[in-house]
Design a protein around this motif. Sequence first.
Motif, PDB file in Angstrom:
ATOM      1  N   TRP A 146      -9.740   0.712   9.775  1.00 17.36           N
ATOM      2  CA  TRP A 146      -8.337   0.567  10.145  1.00 17.36           C
ATOM      3  C   TRP A 146      -8.026   1.517  11.316  1.00 17.36           C
ATOM      4  O   TRP A 146      -8.513   2.652  11.342  1.00 17.36           O
ATOM      5  N   PRO A 147      -7.201   1.076  12.292  1.00 15.25           N
ATOM      6  CA  PRO A 147      -6.896   1.920  13.453  1.00 15.25           C
ATOM      7  C   PRO A 147      -5.807   2.951  13.152  1.00 15.25           C
ATOM      8  O   PRO A 147      -4.699   2.901  13.688  1.00 15.25           O
ATOM      9  N   VAL A 148      -6.132   3.885  12.257  1.00 14.32           N
ATOM     10  CA  VAL A 148      -5.190   4.945  11.889  1.00 14.32           C
ATOM     11  C   VAL A 148      -5.872   6.288  12.138  1.00 14.32           C
ATOM     12  O   VAL A 148      -7.098   6.380  12.221  1.00 14.32           O
ATOM     13  N   ARG A 149      -5.048   7.343  12.238  1.00 15.78           N
ATOM     14  CA  ARG A 149      -5.585   8.663  12.533  1.00 15.78           C
ATOM     15  C   ARG A 149      -6.485   9.177  11.417  1.00 15.78           C
ATOM     16  O   ARG A 149      -7.427   9.924  11.651  1.00 15.78           O
ATOM     17  N   GLU A 150      -6.168   8.787  10.160  1.00 11.51           N
ATOM     18  CA  GLU A 150      -7.047   9.144   9.045  1.00 11.51           C
ATOM     19  C   GLU A 150      -8.292   8.263   9.148  1.00 11.51           C
ATOM     20  O   GLU A 150      -8.274   7.104   8.733  1.00 11.51           O
ATOM     21  N   ARG A 151      -9.341   8.785   9.705  1.00 10.63           N
ATOM     22  CA  ARG A 151     -10.469   7.969  10.118  1.00 10.63           C
ATOM     23  C   ARG A 151     -11.291   7.440   8.955  1.00 10.63           C
ATOM     24  O   ARG A 151     -11.231   7.931   7.847  1.00 10.63           O
ATOM     25  N   ASN A 152     -12.066   6.412   9.335  1.00 10.95           N
ATOM     26  CA  ASN A 152     -13.085   5.857   8.447  1.00 10.95           C
ATOM     27  C   ASN A 152     -12.519   5.257   7.163  1.00 10.95           C
ATOM     28  O   ASN A 152     -13.137   5.340   6.096  1.00 10.95           O
ATOM     29  N   PRO A 172       0.839  -1.206   0.000  1.00 16.00           N
ATOM     30  CA  PRO A 172       0.000   0.000   0.000  1.00 16.00           C
ATOM     31  C   PRO A 172       0.875   1.258   0.000  1.00 16.00           C
ATOM     32  O   PRO A 172       1.849   1.350   0.754  1.00 16.00           O
ATOM     33  N   THR A 173       0.533   2.211  -0.862  1.00 15.56           N
ATOM     34  CA  THR A 173       1.339   3.422  -0.988  1.00 15.56           C
ATOM     35  C   THR A 173       0.771   4.607  -0.210  1.00 15.56           C
ATOM     36  O   THR A 173       1.419   5.627  -0.064  1.00 15.56           O
ATOM     37  N   CYS A 174      -0.462   4.466   0.302  1.00 12.32           N
ATOM     38  CA  CYS A 174      -1.073   5.501   1.129  1.00 12.32           C
ATOM     39  C   CYS A 174      -2.107   4.842   2.026  1.00 12.32           C
ATOM     40  O   CYS A 174      -2.483   3.683   1.812  1.00 12.32           O
ATOM     41  N   ALA A 175      -2.565   5.572   3.024  1.00 16.32           N
ATOM     42  CA  ALA A 175      -3.505   4.993   3.971  1.00 16.32           C
ATOM     43  C   ALA A 175      -4.791   4.532   3.294  1.00 16.32           C
ATOM     44  O   ALA A 175      -5.356   3.486   3.650  1.00 16.32           O
ATOM     45  N   GLN A 176      -5.267   5.282   2.314  1.00 21.14           N
ATOM     46  CA  GLN A 176      -6.499   4.896   1.636  1.00 21.14           C
ATOM     47  C   GLN A 176      -6.361   3.553   0.916  1.00 21.14           C
ATOM     48  O   GLN A 176      -7.341   2.830   0.740  1.00 21.14           O
ATOM     49  N   ALA A 177      -5.140   3.217   0.504  1.00 24.90           N
ATOM     50  CA  ALA A 177      -4.909   1.947  -0.198  1.00 24.90           C
ATOM     51  C   ALA A 177      -5.113   0.740   0.716  1.00 24.90           C
ATOM     52  O   ALA A 177      -5.230  -0.394   0.232  1.00 24.90           O
ATOM     53  N   LEU A 206      -0.620   6.268  13.896  1.00 31.31           N
ATOM     54  CA  LEU A 206      -1.529   5.331  14.552  1.00 31.31           C
ATOM     55  C   LEU A 206      -1.755   5.783  15.988  1.00 31.31           C
ATOM     56  O   LEU A 206      -0.889   6.433  16.583  1.00 31.31           O
ATOM     57  N   PRO A 207      -2.910   5.450  16.554  1.00 30.15           N
ATOM     58  CA  PRO A 207      -3.159   5.826  17.956  1.00 30.15           C
ATOM     59  C   PRO A 207      -2.132   5.175  18.879  1.00 30.15           C
ATOM     60  O   PRO A 207      -1.656   4.062  18.609  1.00 30.15           O
ATOM     61  N   THR A 208      -1.794   5.878  19.952  1.00 29.14           N
ATOM     62  CA  THR A 208      -0.939   5.289  20.975  1.00 29.14           C
ATOM     63  C   THR A 208      -1.811   4.645  22.047  1.00 29.14           C
ATOM     64  O   THR A 208      -2.987   4.991  22.200  1.00 29.14           O
TER      65      THR A 208
END
Length: 309
Positions: free
Chosen positions: A199-205, A177-182, A256-258
């Motif tokens: 996915w548990p990333v800051r870029e939500r949803n 994957p080259t970006c979070a959306q991928a 990613l969340p801590t």
Amino acid sequence: MGLDDALIFVRVVETHSFTQAALGLGMQKSTVSRRIVQLEERLGVRLINRTTRRLRLTEVGEAYYERCRQILLDFAEAERAVMQLQQAPAGLLRISAPIEFGQWVLGRVVGAFMRQHPQITAEVELASRSVDPVEEGVDIAIQVGPPNEATLVARKLFETRRRLCASPAYLAEHGIPTCAQALVEHRAIGLSHDPARYWPVRERNIPCRRVLTCNNITFAREAALAGAGIAALPRMITEREVRAGQLIELLPETELPTSDIYAVYPSRRFQAMKVKAFLDFLMQALPVTDGRLVEPEEARLLTSRLYSR
């Protein structure tokens, strides 16, 4: 029998005087005399024969005095024992902690603490569940996140970072994957406390296609090593595998969340010396920099200092 009555009776017998007993107890002589009379009436026996010049115990009073004296000695010994426990760490220390934290660092810390305080014995339970220290009789429960119960005290120990990673075999088959959306196109290995749909990333949803869910981070790491999918795992359990090339860190710029790790215990008031001493020792011994748990290689250097104490 109340301890107050036993104490008054024993003081009268040992001073051979209602007056001296009253002075020693900070009471009025009339109060001491009345309490002895009430004690005799309650027991239905005469304990002391009085004259204007002296006091003499009856046969029943002699037996009663010996029993009361022993009770007061035992009570005083119990108080001394408790006070000694508050002067130096001693006794049984019960701790619960997440499995990985216990295996990676807690074993060394507890061992070093017991070496420094030989009067301490310990029981440690490693589990993937939250523990209520009051309900389960635990002195200190180390857990992810603050407690739900407001009456418990929580002391933050550190925060731990996570990373997205997958095996070379998985990436060779499914692409990188080259970006979070991928991440939408990829298979996910999820932890049970993470949102199931995203996915548990800051870029939500960012929708997540979860193919495996588990409640243990070591299990999730092993599944990722086997090529089941991409996992968001704590850095502390993946550093060696990433350095060895067995896992590949993905999208390192994606935040990613801590996870905050707390020591939870019942109360600060009248806190046992063993609990206070261990919490202070743990805070000093943890391989933490700027509030975050450091990487395993550096952690081994930091925790090695425990053995030289």
